[in-house]
Write an enzyme that holds these catalytic residues in place. Structure first.
Site, short mmCIF file in Angstrom:
data_model
loop_
_atom_site.label_atom_id
_atom_site.label_comp_id
_atom_site.label_asym_id
_atom_site.label_seq_id
_atom_site.Cartn_x
_atom_site.Cartn_y
_atom_site.Cartn_z
N SER A 286 0.80 -1.19 0.02
CA SER A 286 0.02 0.21 -0.07
C SER A 286 0.91 1.42 -0.03
O SER A 286 1.38 1.63 0.68
CB SER A 286 -0.86 -0.10 1.32
OG SER A 286 -1.60 1.42 1.19
N MET B 297 -11.98 4.65 -0.18
CA MET B 297 -12.69 4.80 1.22
C MET B 297 -13.21 6.22 1.23
O MET B 297 -12.89 7.29 1.39
CB MET B 297 -11.47 4.95 2.25
CG MET B 297 -11.11 3.53 2.63
SD MET B 297 -9.59 3.36 3.56
CE MET B 297 -8.67 3.32 2.10
N ASP C 40 -6.39 -6.28 4.57
CA ASP C 40 -5.87 -5.09 4.58
C ASP C 40 -6.17 -4.45 5.85
O ASP C 40 -6.96 -4.06 6.44
CB ASP C 40 -6.69 -3.95 3.39
CG ASP C 40 -6.15 -2.93 3.34
OD1 ASP C 40 -5.05 -2.36 3.97
OD2 ASP C 40 -6.72 -1.90 2.58
N ASP D 132 -4.93 3.48 -1.89
CA ASP D 132 -5.89 4.01 -0.90
C ASP D 132 -6.29 5.56 -1.14
O ASP D 132 -5.67 6.47 -0.91
CB ASP D 132 -5.29 4.07 0.33
CG ASP D 132 -5.22 2.47 0.94
OD1 ASP D 132 -6.16 1.84 0.83
OD2 ASP D 132 -3.90 2.16 1.21
N HIS E 256 -8.53 1.05 -3.68
CA HIS E 256 -9.30 0.94 -2.56
C HIS E 256 -9.95 2.38 -2.34
O HIS E 256 -9.29 3.27 -1.68
CB HIS E 256 -8.57 0.32 -1.33
CG HIS E 256 -9.32 0.30 -0.05
ND1 HIS E 256 -8.44 -0.03 1.10
CD2 HIS E 256 -10.54 0.20 0.08
CE1 HIS E 256 -9.36 0.13 2.01
NE2 HIS E 256 -10.66 0.11 1.46
N MET F 202 -8.76 8.28 -0.40
CA MET F 202 -9.58 8.60 0.91
C MET F 202 -10.16 10.11 0.86
O MET F 202 -9.40 10.85 0.45
CB MET F 202 -8.77 8.62 2.31
CG MET F 202 -7.89 7.08 2.32
SD MET F 202 -7.08 7.54 3.86
CE MET F 202 -6.59 5.51 4.26
N HIS G 270 -1.36 -1.30 -4.28
CA HIS G 270 -2.67 -0.89 -3.46
C HIS G 270 -2.73 0.56 -3.22
O HIS G 270 -1.70 0.95 -2.53
CB HIS G 270 -2.59 -1.64 -2.01
CG HIS G 270 -3.94 -1.61 -1.21
ND1 HIS G 270 -5.06 -2.21 -1.64
CD2 HIS G 270 -4.15 -0.80 -0.32
CE1 HIS G 270 -5.98 -2.01 -0.90
NE2 HIS G 270 -5.72 -1.00 0.04
N MET H 189 -11.27 -5.65 5.62
CA MET H 189 -10.85 -4.73 6.41
C MET H 189 -10.16 -5.56 7.54
O MET H 189 -11.15 -5.78 8.67
CB MET H 189 -11.29 -3.31 6.74
CG MET H 189 -11.52 -2.62 5.58
SD MET H 189 -9.95 -2.11 4.59
CE MET H 189 -8.92 -1.41 5.94
C1 DX5 Z 1 -6.08 1.67 5.94
C2 DX5 Z 1 -5.72 1.38 4.54
C3 DX5 Z 1 -4.62 0.36 4.35
C4 DX5 Z 1 -3.44 0.92 4.84
C5 DX5 Z 1 -2.66 -0.34 5.48
O1 DX5 Z 1 -7.33 2.29 5.76
O2 DX5 Z 1 -6.66 0.91 3.56
O3 DX5 Z 1 -4.39 -0.13 2.85
O4 DX5 Z 1 -2.17 1.37 4.02
O5 DX5 Z 1 -1.44 -0.11 6.13
P1 DX5 Z 1 -0.81 -0.95 7.37
O6 DX5 Z 1 -0.22 -2.24 6.51
O7 DX5 Z 1 0.37 -0.09 7.89
O8 DX5 Z 1 -1.59 -1.42 8.34
ZN ZN Z 2 -6.41 0.01 1.58
#
Ligand code: DX5
Ligand code: ZN
Length: 226
Positions: free
Chosen positions: A8, A68, A175, A35, A66, A37, A33, A137
């Site tokens: 990620s 969010m 994740d 993210d 992903h 947000m 990956h 998650m």
């Molecule tokens: C959190 C994200 C993850 C995050 C995971 O909401 O969706 O993808 O980057 O980070 P680690 O592996 O550090 O928990």
């Molecule tokens: Zn993620």
């Protein structure tokens, strides 16, 4: 099932994003990956189309987006356009999940649904045969570097059973809080797409990648997958 590794970039150094992602590619990561947000569905704002678009030519890995975000339906076309290969939305944010699935398919992209830790896994039952990926998650979404929630293990196993009963071998992605200590638990429970942020991008990326690869090789050997 084939293990796919999805570092990620949330934990990457954005001043050196392309180089760092390439380091994961050189060391065996099939996925990136990503993210996205919005600061509303989760408290943090991360990045959007311009960053993903500029990263696209830097690697041939699968772009695993992903979302969010609230109103995920408004992001589908732009994510497809800026380089996503796979688009995962949160069931909790979707008013009409079937319509979003159709919209992702119309863009010719892989479809993923994600569920937060407190969402009952049975909520995905109506969509089992419609998706390519279930993202479970294993921390509350929003931040990297949190600890794996132990009750996730049961949820992964339940999801794997649901897919098996339906005659499907759909990817299950995990994740949050995945590192060399927690990864065996999720693999044993039935996950096969492994996200890791801080455990890859924290410190020496090549070294971290090598440690994960070694771990996966050992796991495959012990589980008759070589
Ligand atoms: C959190 C994200 C993850 C995050 C995971 O909401 O969706 O993808 O980057 O980070 P680690 O592996 O550090 O928990
Ligand atoms: Zn993620």
């Amino acid at each position: 099932m084939e293990i796919k590794f999805a570092p990620s970039i949330l934990s990457a150094d954005f001043t050196r994003l392309g180089d760092q992602v390439w380091t994961t590619r050189k060391n065996g990561a099939q996925y990136v990956h990503i993210d996205v947000m919005d600061g509303t569905f989760v408290p943090q704002l991360s990045f959007g189309d311009p960053v993903i678009r500029s990263l696209r030519p830097a690697t041939d890995q699968v772009f695993d987006v992903h979302l969010m975000v609230e109103h995920p339906e408004t992001y589908i076309h732009r994510m497809a356009e800026c380089g996503a290969d796979s688009i995962t939305f949160h069931l909790e944010a979707a008013k009409d999940p079937a319509a979003i699935i159709r919209a992702i398919r119309e863009e010719g992209k892989q479809v993923g649904i994600s569920v937060k830790p407190k969402t009952d896994i049975s909520a995905i039952r109506p969509y089992l045969s419609l998706i390519d990926l279930l993202l479970i998650m294993t921390v509350e979404p929003g931040f990297g570097g949190q600890a794996y929630i132990p009750s996730s293990t049961e949820k992964i196993a339940a999801a794997r059973s649901m897919f098996k009963e339906a005659g499907l071998d759909t990817d299950i992605e995990v994740d949050g809080g995945i590192n060399l200590t927690t990864v065996d638990t999720v693999l044993e429970a039935g996950a096969n797409v492994i996200v890791a942020g801080s455990a890859v991008y924290g410190g020496d990326i090549a070294k971290n990648m090598a440690a994960f690869q070694k771990h996966f090789d050992k796991w495959k050997q012990e589980n008759g997958q070589v």
